[in-house]
Motif scaffolding. Structure first.
Motif, PDB file in Angstrom:
ATOM      1  N   ILE A  73       0.837  -1.201   0.000  1.00 43.04           N
ATOM      2  CA  ILE A  73       0.000   0.000   0.000  1.00 43.04           C
ATOM      3  C   ILE A  73       0.871   1.250   0.000  1.00 43.04           C
ATOM      4  O   ILE A  73       1.859   1.325   0.738  1.00 43.04           O
TER       5      ILE A  73
ATOM      6  N   VAL B 139       0.731   5.341   0.769  1.00 38.58           N
ATOM      7  CA  VAL B 139      -0.048   6.400   1.401  1.00 38.58           C
ATOM      8  C   VAL B 139       0.469   7.725   0.855  1.00 38.58           C
ATOM      9  O   VAL B 139       1.650   8.048   1.014  1.00 38.58           O
TER      10      VAL B 139
ATOM     11  N   ARG C 100      -2.360  -0.440  -4.429  1.00 37.25           N
ATOM     12  CA  ARG C 100      -3.376   0.100  -3.523  1.00 37.25           C
ATOM     13  C   ARG C 100      -2.864   1.437  -3.004  1.00 37.25           C
ATOM     14  O   ARG C 100      -1.725   1.524  -2.549  1.00 37.25           O
TER      15      ARG C 100
ATOM     16  N   VAL D  67      -3.690   4.966  -0.655  1.00 34.89           N
ATOM     17  CA  VAL D  67      -4.434   5.756   0.324  1.00 34.89           C
ATOM     18  C   VAL D  67      -4.134   7.217   0.012  1.00 34.89           C
ATOM     19  O   VAL D  67      -2.972   7.599  -0.110  1.00 34.89           O
TER      20      VAL D  67
ATOM     21  N   ASP E  25      -4.977  11.342   0.948  1.00 31.84           N
ATOM     22  CA  ASP E  25      -5.543  12.363   1.830  1.00 31.84           C
ATOM     23  C   ASP E  25      -6.545  13.189   1.021  1.00 31.84           C
ATOM     24  O   ASP E  25      -6.232  13.659  -0.083  1.00 31.84           O
TER      25      ASP E  25
ATOM     26  N   ALA F  69      -8.383   4.375  -1.440  1.00 35.36           N
ATOM     27  CA  ALA F  69      -9.233   4.902  -0.374  1.00 35.36           C
ATOM     28  C   ALA F  69      -8.846   6.352  -0.142  1.00 35.36           C
ATOM     29  O   ALA F  69      -7.660   6.667  -0.017  1.00 35.36           O
TER      30      ALA F  69
ATOM     31  N   PHE G  71      -9.239   9.406   2.448  1.00 30.01           N
ATOM     32  CA  PHE G  71      -9.649   9.635   3.833  1.00 30.01           C
ATOM     33  C   PHE G  71      -9.762  11.124   4.126  1.00 30.01           C
ATOM     34  O   PHE G  71      -9.023  11.940   3.581  1.00 30.01           O
TER      35      PHE G  71
ATOM     36  N   ARG H 248      -6.890   7.887   8.106  1.00 31.18           N
ATOM     37  CA  ARG H 248      -5.808   7.207   7.392  1.00 31.18           C
ATOM     38  C   ARG H 248      -5.761   5.729   7.792  1.00 31.18           C
ATOM     39  O   ARG H 248      -5.625   4.854   6.945  1.00 31.18           O
TER      40      ARG H 248
ATOM     41  N   ALA I 241      -8.461   3.769   6.186  1.00 33.66           N
ATOM     42  CA  ALA I 241      -8.156   3.587   4.760  1.00 33.66           C
ATOM     43  C   ALA I 241      -7.165   2.446   4.567  1.00 33.66           C
ATOM     44  O   ALA I 241      -7.367   1.570   3.719  1.00 33.66           O
ATOM     45  N   VAL I 242      -6.110   2.434   5.361  1.00 30.86           N
ATOM     46  CA  VAL I 242      -5.119   1.364   5.265  1.00 30.86           C
ATOM     47  C   VAL I 242      -5.766   0.020   5.583  1.00 30.86           C
ATOM     48  O   VAL I 242      -5.553  -0.970   4.867  1.00 30.86           O
TER      49      VAL I 242
ATOM     50  N   ARG J 203      -8.887  -0.882   5.232  1.00 24.77           N
ATOM     51  CA  ARG J 203      -9.779  -1.312   4.136  1.00 24.77           C
ATOM     52  C   ARG J 203      -8.982  -1.907   2.986  1.00 24.77           C
ATOM     53  O   ARG J 203      -9.392  -2.870   2.367  1.00 24.77           O
ATOM     54  N   LEU J 204      -7.816  -1.308   2.712  1.00 27.95           N
ATOM     55  CA  LEU J 204      -7.027  -1.779   1.575  1.00 27.95           C
ATOM     56  C   LEU J 204      -6.157  -2.992   1.910  1.00 27.95           C
ATOM     57  O   LEU J 204      -5.693  -3.679   1.021  1.00 27.95           O
TER      58      LEU J 204
END
Length: 122
Positions: free
Chosen positions: A13, A15, A44, A46, A48, A79, A81, A111, A114-115, A117-118
């Motif tokens: 993931i 971010v 994937r 995430v 902001d 995702a 957030f 955050r 979101a993490v 979920r992924l």
């Protein structure tokens, strides 16, 4: 733009955070996808909410649909957030609800959410 890589047993993931808007149209979304894939190999992401143009949240512009289609075309799960409480549009609320019940794109408050979920195998 800052990209943090999170490796888990289930997923790779990225971010993404930024003090400026980095997703303003389909081309900038595609640039983000390619940058993240090149720098992290993640599929994937995430994001902001502050890095996303406000026009994305006005569904009549069509930007949200075009951007989500780019993510789907490149098989990227994402995702966003942030705080969505200021939005009163029923179509937007329905769009967020439907997205959150899918498996590819989510709108969440934090955050960490979101993490999480992924991380799940989807």
């Amino acid at each position: 733009m800052k990209i943090e890589k999170i490796m888990t047993d289930e997923a790779n993931i990225a971010v993404v955070s930024s003090e400026e808007r980095i997703i303003v149209d389909t081309n900038s979304a595609l640039d983000l996808i390619m940058t993240v894939q090149y720098e992290t190999g993640a599929d994937r992401i995430v994001i902001d909410k502050d890095a996303v143009s406000e026009e994305f949240f006005i569904l009549s512009t069509g930007i949200a649909g075009e951007i989500l289609q780019k993510f789907m075309n490149y098989r990227i799960k994402a995702a966003i957030f942030g705080d969505y409480s200021k939005y009163t549009s029923k179509p937007l609320k329905d769009f967020i609800y439907e997205s959150n019940h899918g498996k590819d794109f989510f709108f969440v408050a934090t955050r960490e959410e979101a993490v999480d979920r992924l991380k799940k195998k989807l």
